[in-house]
Structure formats: structure tokens, C-alpha cells
Design an enzyme around this catalytic site. Structure first.
Site, PDB file in Angstrom:
ATOM      1  CB  CYS A 166     100.597  60.324  61.606  1.00 44.75           C
ATOM      2  SG  CYS A 166     100.028  62.033  61.550  1.00 44.75           S
ATOM      3  CG  ASP A 185     101.862  57.637  68.610  1.00 36.78           C
ATOM      4  OD1 ASP A 185     101.824  57.965  67.407  1.00 36.78           O
ATOM      5  OD2 ASP A 185     102.355  58.356  69.498  1.00 36.78           O
ATOM      6  CG  HIS A 215     103.353  59.967  65.281  1.00 37.47           C
ATOM      7  ND1 HIS A 215     102.086  59.866  65.809  1.00 37.47           N
ATOM      8  CD2 HIS A 215     103.323  61.015  64.428  1.00 37.47           C
ATOM      9  CE1 HIS A 215     101.327  60.822  65.308  1.00 37.47           C
ATOM     10  NE2 HIS A 215     102.051  61.536  64.463  1.00 37.47           N
TER      11      HIS A 215
END
EC number: 3.4.22.-
Length: 469
Positions: free
Chosen positions: A131, A356, A358
Site C-alpha cells: 500500500c 486509498d 487498498h
């Protein structure tokens, strides 16, 4: 009559000897093939197990984070929204549309699965560990968009994407409230509408080329495979956790070793100090290292790894952090909440806007001329309280030339030493001189120095402690 055994006959003649040798070779070859087949079977089973683990991890990851992609985000109509230096007022309907187009145009790079295996491993996904690398890729992609196009550029397909509906909070202020009361430090007179590029074919082609550079393929200069390879210089390997400081140095190496953008250099600050003379050398192309002196770096991405507190974010840095995100030259911040990397690109009130990484998506083959671009752009803005931010992070700024850098330094000095800043000591400093010579290598660079500030010593967690697992 003497009897002679067949074995003796074979060894007694060259022909018999050759036949025995052939049989022995055939028998040995059969055993080797059998053992090789068993090894291949075991390797194949191990690969299948790894693939199954990757699929299960990806599925669980998307269950955990996928729901947030479709969530509605609440924005206030009474406070301005800042997105990488651009300001938007949601009390104005056309401003909401401009914000949506601007946000969707930012590059979104996430976990991927089923890409070619990383060198020396059976890994075909970075789900669960990559990440921070993805956050660094997004930051670099924004720098390339700014360098090769402009801050005003927007993706021509941005408005045609389904944008997740937002729920703006109705302002309790009277409708007749002037614009000057909506933003701190700005008056209605200095407000200018945003100028947006119409998405010319040239811009779209440059955009598509940039996406190719970040493809999850061994030949991509800024793809996961290349960044993981460069990470080995700093003692990192595929599957490890990467901190924002390490990723800053990996980005620097990636630009130095690439040929795609010869007029761009990357500078990483030392000991929370930006040395102006060192950056001026990059503009002039006067770099002592041959690998960075190609093509005179006429533009520089400046990366400043810092720590904004001990184990948690210190709110005294809140003002400076928001001021940085209001600067047009700001490329954002890579960091995140504990063990969860995010790419911060703006704010409203005391909430940071972020992308994000993820969400796990399938591998995209960018070798095709018309490969889809949709998965490289996010249509759902997310927010997080500033106080939940992890203290380890890296700020990024862009200067296209020496003159631009001078203006950037002036702006940074005003922010760092603002009377409104609650912290007595600035987040980082700007020096007129040069950094002292230091040996580059895994030992010196794999653990970049932390800021030296006065005050009591505080136990600090590792800057590499970023992950959701």
C-alpha cells in the site's frame, strides 16, 4: 564346454559394452525425469497454494475495503474544499461539478492481482503489503501530470464516470452570506473561477502514456516490479512493509534510472532540512553523480520525510499541514493512519481528503493501444480526521525551474514560521547551503534520519509500520 555368462559377453565386446551403457543411461534418465516430474509437481502445487492464498487475501481485502468505495461522503457547504492547491465552494452548484472532475482526474493506483510474478518470487499480487508503494506511485503520477501537462489538466472522460453521490451538509448560514466569509484569508474580490482544460487529444495521450509507465509489468519504469527491485538497495524485498521515507528514496532512484523524463529530478531532504544550493544544482544540471546529471534536471520534485509527533499525530502541526495542501505546487502527502497507508490530496475543515490504495483490482495489460483507464481513477472521495493521521509521512512539492523554486521557498518560509503555527519549532527547515557529503548506500539510505527537534525524547515507532494486517 565352458559356459560364458551374458554379462561377461557384453563386457567382453565393444558392442556389448555400448549396449550396457545405453541401458544404464536410459535407466538413469528415467529416474531423473521421474524426480524432475515430482519436483515440478511440488512446485506447481506450491504455486497453486500461493495463488489460492492471493485470491483469498484479495477477496477478504475487498470485503474489508470494497464497501467504502460506494459509501457516501459528507461535505459541508459552508467551508471551502482544497484539492492540491485548488479551492472549491460547494455552495455553488458548478463548483461541485468542477471538484468532481478534478478529483476523478487524479491518478488512483491500488493493489493489483494476477500480474506477472515479481522477480525471484511467486507473488502475483501486492495485496497485504504494497500500500505504501502504491501511495508513492500516486504521488509521483501527480508530479508527472503537473510536469508534462499542467495543474489545470483534467481527464476528458472524468464527467462521464458515475460519481458516487455526496451528501453536502446544508449550511446554517444565511443564503446572502458573501463569499468572503466562506474561506479564511480570502475575500470575494480575489476569488477566481477555475479554468479547466477541455481534455485535448494530446493531453489524453500523455495521460495514457503515464499510466503505461506505472503498469505492473517488469518493463515499466515506475511499476511495482521496478520499485520493488530498487527497494532492494535499501534492504527491502517483495512482501516487506515500506515506510513513507523509504518510498521517497525509491521514487528518487526510479527517476534517476529512467529515460522517460530526463528533464525531471527528485530531491529527498536530509534531517528534515531542504538545502537550497543542492536543489539549485539540479536545476542547472550540475549534479556530481553521473546517473542524475542526464539531461539537466530542469524541474524538481522535492520530497520531505518528517515525523509529526511521537506515537500519534501532534495537533500543533495541523495548521501547517493544511497550508501545504493549499499550495498549487503541493503534490500531496504520503502517509496514513497506523499500519494503513493513504495518499492525502486535500482537506475540508479538520478532515483530510485521500485516495486509498487498498482496493484490489485485476491486472491491466497496458501494452494494448486501447487498454481501459477507468480503474486508474477513483470516483469516491474519502475523508479522515487529521488527528487520526499517522505521524510518519512525506510531503511533496514541485518546482518547474529555479524561479519557481524561489517562490516556493518564500511561500514555505511564511507557512513554517507563521504566527498562527502552534508549534514553536517548524516541521522542517530551509537552508541556504549544501548538505554535507555522505555515503549513499543501503546502510545510510535504508534508515533515513529523523528530524532532530529540541525537547524531551519520545519513543517513536518505526516509520515502516504501515499496513492493515
Amino acid at each position: 564346454m565352458n559356459s560364458v555368462s551374458p554379462l561377461a559377453t557384453q563386457y567382453g565386446s565393444p558392442k556389448g559394452s555400448q549396449q550396457m551403457e545405453n541401458r544404464s543411461t536410459q535407466s538413469g534418465g528415467h529416474e531423473q525425469r521421474k524426480m524432475g516430474h515430482q519436483d515440478a509437481t511440488l512446485d506447481g502445487e506450491a504455486d497453486e497454494v500461493d495463488k489460492l492464498k492471493s485470491k483469498l487475501l484479495s477477496a477478504w481485502n475487498n470485503v474489508k475495503y470494497g464497501w467504502s468505495v460506494k459509501m457516501k461522503t459528507t461535505f459541508s457547504r459552508s467551508a471551502p474544499v482544497y484539492l492540491l492547491g485548488e479551492r472549491y465552494f460547494f455552495r455553488l452548484d458548478d463548483e461541485i461539478e468542477r471538484f468532481q472532475k478534478d478529483f476523478v482526474s487524479r491518478v488512483w493506483l491500488t493493489y493489483r492481482r494476477d500480474f506477472p510474478a515479481l522477480e525471484g518470487t511467486a507473488l502475483t499480487t501486492d495485496c497485504g503489503w504494497g500500500c505504501m508503494i502504491r501511495s508513492g506511485q500516486m504521488l509521483l503520477a501527480q508530479g508527472l501530470l503537473l510536469h508534462l501537462l499542467s495543474r489545470e489538466w483534467t481527464w476528458s472522460e472524468a464527467l462521464y464516470r458515475h460519481f458516487v453521490e455526496m451528501e453536502p451538509i446544508r449550511s446554517s448560514s444565511p443564503p446572502s452570506m458573501p463569499l468572503s466569509s466562506l474561506a479564511t484569508g480570502h475575500s470575494a474580490g480575489d476569488y477566481q473561477p477555475h479554468t479547466q482544460c477541455s481534455g485535448a487529444p494530446h493531453g489524453d495521450q500523455v495521460h495514457r502514456n503515464i499510466m503505461r509507465w506505472f503498469s505492473d509489468h517488469p518493463g515499466s519504469p515506475f511499476g511495482l516490479h521496478q520499485l520493488v527491485t530498487l527497494g532492494s538497495i535499501f534492504g527491502k524485498k517483495a512482501g516487506d512493509w515500506y515506510g513513507p521515507s523509504i518510498v521517497a528514496h525509491i521514487i528518487k532512484k526510479a527517476i534517476e534510472t529512467s529515460s522517460e523524463v530526463p528533464e525531471l529530478s527528485v530531491y529527498v531532504s536530509q534531517d528534515c532540512t531542504v538545502y537550497k544550493a543542492d536543489i539549485e544544482q539540479l536545476f542547472a544540471g550540475d549534479v556530481p553523480h553521473a546517473e542524475t546529471s542526464r539531461g539537466a534536471g530542469k524541474a524538481v520534485i522535492i520530497l520531505v520525510p518528517v515525523r509529526l509527533g511521537g506515537e500519534t499525530f501532534n495537533p500543533v502541526y495541523k495548521h501547517c499541514l493544511k497550508e501545504f495542501l493549499r499550495m498549487p505546487s503541493c503534490l500531496g502527502i504520503i502517509g496514513g493512519k497506523p499500519k494503513h497507508s493513504l495518499y492525502f490530496i486535500g482537506y475540508q475543515d479538520n478532515y483530510l481528503l485521500y485516495l486509498d490504495p487498498h482496493y484490489c483490482q485485476p491486472y491491466i495489460d497496458t501494452s494494448k493501444n486501447d487498454f481501459p483507464l477507468e480503474s486508474f481513477h477513483c470516483n469516491s472521495p474519502r475523508k479522515i480526521s487529521i488527528t487520526r493521521m499517522d505521524p510518519s509521512c512525506t510531503f511533496a512539492f514541485y518546482a518547474k525551474n529555479s524561479e519557481d523554486f524561489g517562490k516556493l521557498c518564500d511561500h514555505l518560509m511564511k507557512v513554517l514560521h507563521s504566527p498562527r503555527a502552534e508549534e514553536k519549532y517548524p516541521i522542517f527547515s530551509i537552508s541556504e547551503g549544501q548538505a554535507q557529503e555522505y555515503a549513499e548506500g543501503p546502510q545510510s539510505s535504508s534508515h533515513p534520519p529523523v528530524c532532530r527537534k529540541k525537547g524531551p525524547l519520545v519513543k517513536r515507532p518505526s516509520s515502516d509500520e504501515f499496513e492493515f494486517l
